[in-house]
Design a protein around this motif. Structure first.
Motif, PDB file in Angstrom:
ATOM      1  N   VAL A  48     -11.704 -47.982 -27.213  1.00  0.00           N
ATOM      2  CA  VAL A  48     -11.441 -47.149 -26.261  1.00  0.00           C
ATOM      3  C   VAL A  48     -11.148 -47.861 -25.107  1.00  0.00           C
ATOM      4  N   TYR A  49     -11.265 -49.210 -25.196  1.00  0.00           N
ATOM      5  CA  TYR A  49     -10.752 -50.083 -24.107  1.00  0.00           C
ATOM      6  C   TYR A  49     -10.586 -51.629 -24.544  1.00  0.00           C
ATOM      7  N   SER A  50      -9.724 -52.492 -24.189  1.00  0.00           N
ATOM      8  CA  SER A  50      -9.542 -53.769 -24.461  1.00  0.00           C
ATOM      9  C   SER A  50      -8.906 -54.284 -23.538  1.00  0.00           C
ATOM     10  N   ALA A  51      -9.416 -55.525 -22.710  1.00  0.00           N
ATOM     11  CA  ALA A  51      -8.580 -56.168 -21.836  1.00  0.00           C
ATOM     12  C   ALA A  51      -9.068 -57.826 -21.863  1.00  0.00           C
ATOM     13  N   LEU A  52      -8.105 -58.702 -21.446  1.00  0.00           N
ATOM     14  CA  LEU A  52      -8.502 -60.065 -21.124  1.00  0.00           C
ATOM     15  C   LEU A  52      -9.059 -60.139 -19.881  1.00  0.00           C
ATOM     16  N   MET A  53     -10.257 -60.755 -19.864  1.00  0.00           N
ATOM     17  CA  MET A  53     -10.894 -61.125 -18.727  1.00  0.00           C
ATOM     18  C   MET A  53     -11.223 -62.369 -18.458  1.00  0.00           C
ATOM     19  N   SER A  54     -11.410 -62.799 -17.078  1.00  0.00           N
ATOM     20  CA  SER A  54     -11.704 -64.296 -16.659  1.00  0.00           C
ATOM     21  C   SER A  54     -12.968 -64.302 -15.841  1.00  0.00           C
ATOM     22  N   PRO A  55     -13.968 -64.524 -16.391  1.00  0.00           N
ATOM     23  CA  PRO A  55     -15.179 -64.704 -15.893  1.00  0.00           C
ATOM     24  C   PRO A  55     -15.066 -65.749 -14.661  1.00  0.00           C
ATOM     25  N   ASP A  56     -15.882 -65.187 -13.523  1.00  0.00           N
ATOM     26  CA  ASP A  56     -16.036 -66.349 -12.302  1.00  0.00           C
ATOM     27  C   ASP A  56     -16.795 -67.538 -12.589  1.00  0.00           C
ATOM     28  N   LYS A  57     -16.971 -68.296 -11.679  1.00  0.00           N
ATOM     29  CA  LYS A  57     -17.770 -69.542 -12.072  1.00  0.00           C
ATOM     30  C   LYS A  57     -19.063 -69.419 -12.143  1.00  0.00           C
ATOM     31  N   ASP A  58     -19.647 -68.261 -11.867  1.00  0.00           N
ATOM     32  CA  ASP A  58     -21.072 -67.935 -12.362  1.00  0.00           C
ATOM     33  C   ASP A  58     -20.940 -67.264 -13.703  1.00  0.00           C
ATOM     34  N   GLY A  59     -19.939 -67.021 -14.383  1.00  0.00           N
ATOM     35  CA  GLY A  59     -19.864 -66.237 -15.589  1.00  0.00           C
ATOM     36  C   GLY A  59     -19.796 -64.694 -15.458  1.00  0.00           C
ATOM     37  N   LYS A  60     -19.677 -64.335 -14.257  1.00  0.00           N
ATOM     38  CA  LYS A  60     -19.789 -62.873 -14.137  1.00  0.00           C
ATOM     39  C   LYS A  60     -18.211 -62.202 -13.909  1.00  0.00           C
ATOM     40  N   GLU A  61     -18.061 -60.839 -14.394  1.00  0.00           N
ATOM     41  CA  GLU A  61     -16.962 -60.297 -14.143  1.00  0.00           C
ATOM     42  C   GLU A  61     -17.166 -58.634 -14.403  1.00  0.00           C
ATOM     43  N   THR A  62     -16.631 -57.894 -13.456  1.00  0.00           N
ATOM     44  CA  THR A  62     -16.713 -56.379 -13.488  1.00  0.00           C
ATOM     45  C   THR A  62     -15.495 -55.946 -14.370  1.00  0.00           C
ATOM     46  N   LEU A  63     -15.679 -54.997 -15.108  1.00  0.00           N
ATOM     47  CA  LEU A  63     -14.840 -54.077 -16.139  1.00  0.00           C
ATOM     48  C   LEU A  63     -14.726 -52.876 -15.444  1.00  0.00           C
ATOM     49  N   HIS A  64     -13.553 -52.499 -15.152  1.00  0.00           N
ATOM     50  CA  HIS A  64     -13.542 -50.977 -14.714  1.00  0.00           C
ATOM     51  C   HIS A  64     -12.496 -50.544 -15.833  1.00  0.00           C
ATOM     52  N   PHE A  65     -13.047 -49.293 -16.117  1.00  0.00           N
ATOM     53  CA  PHE A  65     -12.319 -48.499 -17.260  1.00  0.00           C
ATOM     54  C   PHE A  65     -11.167 -47.472 -16.559  1.00  0.00           C
ATOM     55  N   ASN A  66      -9.940 -47.522 -17.508  1.00  0.00           N
ATOM     56  CA  ASN A  66      -8.875 -46.785 -16.895  1.00  0.00           C
ATOM     57  C   ASN A  66      -9.406 -45.118 -16.955  1.00  0.00           C
ATOM     58  N   GLU A  67     -10.028 -44.589 -17.488  1.00  0.00           N
ATOM     59  CA  GLU A  67     -10.526 -43.306 -17.609  1.00  0.00           C
ATOM     60  C   GLU A  67     -12.291 -43.401 -17.625  1.00  0.00           C
ATOM     61  N   GLN A  68     -12.870 -42.479 -17.107  1.00  0.00           N
ATOM     62  CA  GLN A  68     -14.222 -42.454 -17.314  1.00  0.00           C
ATOM     63  C   GLN A  68     -14.570 -42.040 -18.649  1.00  0.00           C
ATOM     64  N   LEU A  69     -15.538 -43.030 -19.077  1.00  0.00           N
ATOM     65  CA  LEU A  69     -16.095 -42.912 -20.883  1.00  0.00           C
ATOM     66  C   LEU A  69     -16.707 -41.483 -20.544  1.00  0.00           C
ATOM     67  N   LYS A  70     -16.908 -40.824 -21.840  1.00  0.00           N
ATOM     68  CA  LYS A  70     -17.592 -39.689 -22.145  1.00  0.00           C
ATOM     69  C   LYS A  70     -19.177 -40.064 -22.431  1.00  0.00           C
ATOM     70  N   ALA A  71     -20.009 -39.342 -22.202  1.00  0.00           N
ATOM     71  CA  ALA A  71     -21.499 -39.936 -22.531  1.00  0.00           C
ATOM     72  C   ALA A  71     -21.449 -40.066 -23.964  1.00  0.00           C
ATOM     73  N   GLY A  72     -22.318 -41.201 -24.448  1.00  0.00           N
ATOM     74  CA  GLY A  72     -22.397 -41.494 -25.727  1.00  0.00           C
ATOM     75  C   GLY A  72     -22.623 -43.077 -25.876  1.00  0.00           C
ATOM     76  N   VAL A  73     -22.860 -43.484 -26.956  1.00  0.00           N
ATOM     77  CA  VAL A  73     -23.121 -44.832 -27.324  1.00  0.00           C
ATOM     78  C   VAL A  73     -21.869 -45.733 -27.649  1.00  0.00           C
ATOM     79  N   TYR A  74     -21.460 -46.641 -27.133  1.00  0.00           N
ATOM     80  CA  TYR A  74     -20.319 -47.761 -27.248  1.00  0.00           C
ATOM     81  C   TYR A  74     -20.743 -49.104 -27.525  1.00  0.00           C
ATOM     82  N   THR A  75     -20.062 -49.928 -28.392  1.00  0.00           N
ATOM     83  CA  THR A  75     -20.223 -51.065 -28.835  1.00  0.00           C
ATOM     84  C   THR A  75     -19.249 -51.982 -28.077  1.00  0.00           C
ATOM     85  N   VAL A  76     -19.710 -53.137 -27.241  1.00  0.00           N
ATOM     86  CA  VAL A  76     -18.947 -54.154 -26.555  1.00  0.00           C
ATOM     87  C   VAL A  76     -18.768 -55.389 -27.346  1.00  0.00           C
TER      88      VAL A  76
END
Length: 85
Positions: A48-76
């Motif tokens: 439902v989503y795929s993106a190339l991400m670049s964590p900051d120097k602290d190893g953190k990054e925020t991922l924003h979905f193109n569309e809100q995910l429906k309620a449920g269980v997702y694997t990352v």
């Protein structure tokens, strides 16, 4: 709510969990981590989503979905050292 599941040996943490389905943050345990592809699949295994991400120097990054995910269980998944496709 949107529940995010990751592999036991994954090098990152996702939060908040559960998510509001609009975004989540991830934190890599290795702050020197290179760009990584983040893949989110629904419970049936559909990507439902795929993106190339670049964590900051602290190893953190925020991922924003193109569309809100429906309620449920997702694997990352995180796949490292990839170039954009």
């Amino acid at each position: 709510s949107v529940i995010l599941i990751k592999g036991r040996d994954s090098p990152f943490t996702v939060y908040p969990n559960p998510s509001d389905g609009k975004s989540f943050q991830y934190y890599f345990s290795d702050p020197s981590a290179e760009d990584r592809r983040i893949i989110v699949q629904d419970f049936s295994g559909k990507q439902v989503y795929s993106a190339l991400m670049s964590p900051d120097k602290d190893g953190k990054e925020t991922l924003h979905f193109n569309e809100q995910l429906k309620a449920g269980v997702y694997t990352v998944f995180s796949i490292g050292k990839l170039v954009p496709t």
